[in-house]
Motif scaffolding. Structure first.
Motif, PDB file in Angstrom:
ATOM      1  N   LEU A   1     -10.019   1.123 -25.862  1.00 55.90           N
ATOM      2  CA  LEU A   1     -10.682  -0.142 -26.195  1.00 55.90           C
ATOM      3  C   LEU A   1      -9.786  -1.037 -27.052  1.00 55.90           C
ATOM      4  O   LEU A   1      -9.781  -2.263 -26.874  1.00 55.90           O
ATOM      5  N   ILE A   2      -9.034  -0.444 -27.956  1.00 55.33           N
ATOM      6  CA  ILE A   2      -8.109  -1.237 -28.777  1.00 55.33           C
ATOM      7  C   ILE A   2      -7.045  -1.882 -27.896  1.00 55.33           C
ATOM      8  O   ILE A   2      -6.757  -3.079 -28.023  1.00 55.33           O
ATOM      9  N   VAL A   3      -6.473  -1.109 -26.987  1.00 52.39           N
ATOM     10  CA  VAL A   3      -5.444  -1.650 -26.087  1.00 52.39           C
ATOM     11  C   VAL A   3      -6.038  -2.713 -25.167  1.00 52.39           C
ATOM     12  O   VAL A   3      -5.422  -3.763 -24.930  1.00 52.39           O
ATOM     13  N   THR A   4      -7.251  -2.474 -24.671  1.00 55.40           N
ATOM     14  CA  THR A   4      -7.906  -3.467 -23.808  1.00 55.40           C
ATOM     15  C   THR A   4      -8.161  -4.769 -24.559  1.00 55.40           C
ATOM     16  O   THR A   4      -7.885  -5.856 -24.043  1.00 55.40           O
ATOM     17  N   GLY A   5      -8.668  -4.663 -25.772  1.00 51.80           N
ATOM     18  CA  GLY A   5      -8.912  -5.863 -26.575  1.00 51.80           C
ATOM     19  C   GLY A   5      -7.638  -6.623 -26.868  1.00 51.80           C
ATOM     20  O   GLY A   5      -7.597  -7.862 -26.792  1.00 51.80           O
TER      21      GLY A   5
ATOM     22  N   ILE B   1     -14.037 -13.589 -28.846  1.00 50.08           N
ATOM     23  CA  ILE B   1     -15.051 -12.746 -29.475  1.00 50.08           C
ATOM     24  C   ILE B   1     -15.184 -11.423 -28.721  1.00 50.08           C
ATOM     25  O   ILE B   1     -15.293 -10.342 -29.331  1.00 50.08           O
ATOM     26  N   ILE B   2     -15.155 -11.465 -27.399  1.00 53.07           N
ATOM     27  CA  ILE B   2     -15.240 -10.231 -26.596  1.00 53.07           C
ATOM     28  C   ILE B   2     -14.042  -9.329 -26.882  1.00 53.07           C
ATOM     29  O   ILE B   2     -14.200  -8.113 -27.078  1.00 53.07           O
TER      30      ILE B   2
ATOM     31  N   CYS C   1     -14.055  -5.606 -28.642  1.00 53.37           N
ATOM     32  CA  CYS C   1     -13.427  -4.411 -28.054  1.00 53.37           C
ATOM     33  C   CYS C   1     -12.553  -3.705 -29.084  1.00 53.37           C
ATOM     34  O   CYS C   1     -12.607  -2.475 -29.226  1.00 53.37           O
ATOM     35  N   ILE C   2     -11.770  -4.473 -29.812  1.00 53.81           N
ATOM     36  CA  ILE C   2     -10.896  -3.888 -30.824  1.00 53.81           C
ATOM     37  C   ILE C   2     -11.727  -3.254 -31.939  1.00 53.81           C
ATOM     38  O   ILE C   2     -11.435  -2.136 -32.385  1.00 53.81           O
TER      39      ILE C   2
ATOM     40  N   LEU D   1     -11.079   5.943 -35.740  1.00 53.24           N
ATOM     41  CA  LEU D   1     -10.719   6.327 -37.103  1.00 53.24           C
ATOM     42  C   LEU D   1     -11.546   7.467 -37.688  1.00 53.24           C
ATOM     43  O   LEU D   1     -10.972   8.418 -38.217  1.00 53.24           O
ATOM     44  N   PRO D   2     -12.867   7.428 -37.659  1.00 52.81           N
ATOM     45  CA  PRO D   2     -13.613   8.537 -38.271  1.00 52.81           C
ATOM     46  C   PRO D   2     -13.341   9.880 -37.609  1.00 52.81           C
ATOM     47  O   PRO D   2     -13.311  10.909 -38.275  1.00 52.81           O
TER      48      PRO D   2
END
Length: 84
Positions: free
Chosen positions: A20-24, A43-44, A48-49, A57-58
């Motif tokens: 999701l980070i890479v996609t964002g 915003i989308i 995603c990020i 992270l958690p």
């Protein structure tokens, strides 16, 4: 739920979060998406990020704690066998 199943679930969560980070990031960088969708596209991509960071992270922290506990057990067992 067994510890193996929890670890597998957490690893899946990390991979999904990183995707999701890479996609964002890709959506933000691509000129077509931001021009086509305007502020909603930004915003989308930011959402995603944000969700990707929340997923990744958690779980990394939890897996680190598990690895530290395993290392303590290993060192404890390793010292007891060498001291005999």
């Amino acid at each position: 739920m067994s510890q193996t199943m929890i670890i597998r679930l957490l690893k899946t969560s990390i991979v999904l979060g990183l995707c999701l980070i890479v996609t964002g990031h890709t959506l933000l960088v691509s000129n077509y998406f931001t021009v086509e969708h305007g502020i909603k596209g930004i915003i989308i991509a930011a959402a995603c990020i944000a969700v990707g960071v929340l997923l990744s992270l958690p779980t990394k922290i939890y897996l680190t704690v598990l690895l530290m506990e395993a290392e303590k057990r290993y060192l404890k067992n390793h010292k007891s066998t060498h001291s005999k």
